[in-house]
Design an enzyme around this catalytic site. Sequence first.
Site, PDB file in Angstrom:
ATOM      1  N   GLY A 262       0.869  -1.178   0.000  1.00 25.32           N
ATOM      2  CA  GLY A 262       0.000   0.000   0.000  1.00 25.32           C
ATOM      3  C   GLY A 262       0.900   1.220   0.000  1.00 25.32           C
ATOM      4  O   GLY A 262       1.117   1.899  -1.004  1.00 25.32           O
ATOM      5  N   CYS A 328      -9.489  20.998  18.614  1.00 24.77           N
ATOM      6  CA  CYS A 328      -9.325  21.272  20.048  1.00 24.77           C
ATOM      7  C   CYS A 328      -8.677  20.112  20.791  1.00 24.77           C
ATOM      8  O   CYS A 328      -9.266  19.518  21.683  1.00 24.77           O
ATOM      9  CB  CYS A 328     -10.690  21.560  20.647  1.00 24.77           C
ATOM     10  SG  CYS A 328     -11.810  20.196  20.340  1.00 24.77           S
TER      11      CYS A 328
HETATM   12  N1  LLP Z   1      -1.706  -6.414   3.858  1.00 24.65           N
HETATM   13  C1  LLP Z   1      -2.202  -6.498   5.092  1.00 24.65           C
HETATM   14  C2  LLP Z   1      -2.751  -7.780   5.550  1.00 24.65           C
HETATM   15  C3  LLP Z   1      -2.177  -5.380   5.940  1.00 24.65           C
HETATM   16  O1  LLP Z   1      -2.653  -5.470   7.161  1.00 24.65           O
HETATM   17  C4  LLP Z   1      -1.637  -4.154   5.471  1.00 24.65           C
HETATM   18  C5  LLP Z   1      -1.624  -2.967   6.305  1.00 24.65           C
HETATM   19  C6  LLP Z   1      -1.133  -4.113   4.157  1.00 24.65           C
HETATM   20  C7  LLP Z   1      -1.179  -5.258   3.390  1.00 24.65           C
HETATM   21  C8  LLP Z   1      -0.533  -2.882   3.561  1.00 24.65           C
HETATM   22  O2  LLP Z   1       0.563  -2.470   4.282  1.00 24.65           O
HETATM   23  P1  LLP Z   1       1.562  -1.389   3.665  1.00 24.65           P
HETATM   24  O3  LLP Z   1       2.179  -2.003   2.444  1.00 24.65           O
HETATM   25  O4  LLP Z   1       0.797  -0.177   3.326  1.00 24.65           O
HETATM   26  O5  LLP Z   1       2.531  -1.159   4.754  1.00 24.65           O
HETATM   27  N2  LLP Z   1      -2.284   3.276   9.340  1.00 24.65           N
HETATM   28  C9  LLP Z   1      -0.916   2.826   9.496  1.00 24.65           C
HETATM   29  C10 LLP Z   1      -0.636   1.600   8.697  1.00 24.65           C
HETATM   30  C11 LLP Z   1      -1.558   0.447   9.004  1.00 24.65           C
HETATM   31  C12 LLP Z   1      -1.290  -0.738   8.143  1.00 24.65           C
HETATM   32  C13 LLP Z   1      -2.327  -1.782   8.310  1.00 24.65           C
HETATM   33  N3  LLP Z   1      -2.161  -2.922   7.471  1.00 24.65           N
HETATM   34  C14 LLP Z   1       0.027   3.972   9.145  1.00 24.65           C
HETATM   35  O6  LLP Z   1      -0.452   5.058   8.827  1.00 24.65           O
HETATM   36  O7  LLP Z   1       1.236   3.814   9.213  1.00 24.65           O
END
Ligand code: LLP
Length: 401
Positions: A262, A328
């Site tokens: 992602g 706030c």
């Molecule tokens: N696959 C699974 C099963 C996941 O749980 C996630 C992310 C991804 C793929 C994608 O991960 P990436 O490639 O984007 O690292 N809100 C947090 C990140 C939460 C990620 C949750 N799972 C932040 O802003 O850092």
Amino acid sequence: MNIAFKSLANKYGTPLYIYDFDSLQARYLSLKEAFEGQKSIIAYAIKANSNLSVIKRLASLGAGADCVSIGEVRRALKAGVDRYKIIFSGVGKQDHEIQEALESEILFINLESEAEMKRVEFIAKQLDKEARISIRVNPNIDAKTHPYIATGLHESKFGVEIDMAKRMYIYAKNSPHLNPIGIHFHIGSQLTQLEPIREACAIVADLTRSLRAIDIDIKFFDIGGGLGVQYSDEITIDPKAYANAIKEATKGLDVTIMCEPGRYIVANSGYFLTKVLYEKQNPTHRFVIVDGAMNDLIRPSLYGAYHKIEAVEVVGEESPANVVGPVCESGDFFGKGVYLPPLAPNDLLVIHSAGAYGFTMSSNYNTRNKSAEVALEEGKDRVIRARESFEELIRLEEEYL
Ligand code: LLP
């Protein structure tokens, strides 16, 4: 890339999310090409940035989609992702979601518990279908990332341990309504070290071999997402080294490698543009108050995440400032001790690396409407999500007044 932030702010207003589509394409292709010579599906993790136009652009390049709700599955289908490249994960899938996923004929449902497996089997039986499934294995590996986004240890709620996974695969193989075709793990997000991924791959590849030995034909080896990006000066994982480590671990398995990036694709392709409202100085601190806030981009407040902040077309002697929003809460900040020139109302600040988990984690806290989103493509700009209005924000409440 040289982005005309000032004219974009004049044209679309602020706060504003801006995505460079040429950059996200390049990021996607860099990963796809790293897997050259190997059957692979890059299933973009919709949760990072679920704007339909973003998904559509990636789908046009052949990307699949990793979804964690039926809403995300619908987005993927609507944006034109090939249904046989869509997977559905998540620890708490509901009956209606499982049913719709089965009816939509996506590639597979990724199971996260034994109880869920029984539920999927039951629903598949009712629909007279055979559910293609994978099982999320928790390899008990320390991913060495922020505890909120580490998922590969037994203290985390995700997946099942190896022995349980084995039992589930055997059960699924013997069920007329389950077809185990994949194996999955995801040890965490914003990973900057290859070693934990290599270790997890080896553990899960061993499991795959032992399943093959008992005639369970795993075709998809899904390594999850998590590839980290550079927010400041992190040394990140080279996509080729990543792909090679996975090829190495799965040698001889003849599987399609899947990964679910992602952040890697969208984080550094996105900017959050915000306008200065006021400056204020107290005896100890300089505050720059801007029109964006934690409801727009919560990563600094929630994880203490660093995002580079720069003034647009303003120069002068820089001094440290806390960049804060109008919400706030003391936690409403984008950066602390950020070196910035003297700023006047209407000057612009750009917050970098905001393409992932920016807009998707935004809320209406403090009755603030959600920002607009704009795409930059081959030198042109266009809106891909209109700015939310107050009327839209209260629409679902108004009739009950
Ligand atoms: N696959 C699974 C099963 C996941 O749980 C996630 C992310 C991804 C793929 C994608 O991960 P990436 O490639 O984007 O690292 N809100 C947090 C990140 C939460 C990620 C949750 N799972 C932040 O802003 O850092």
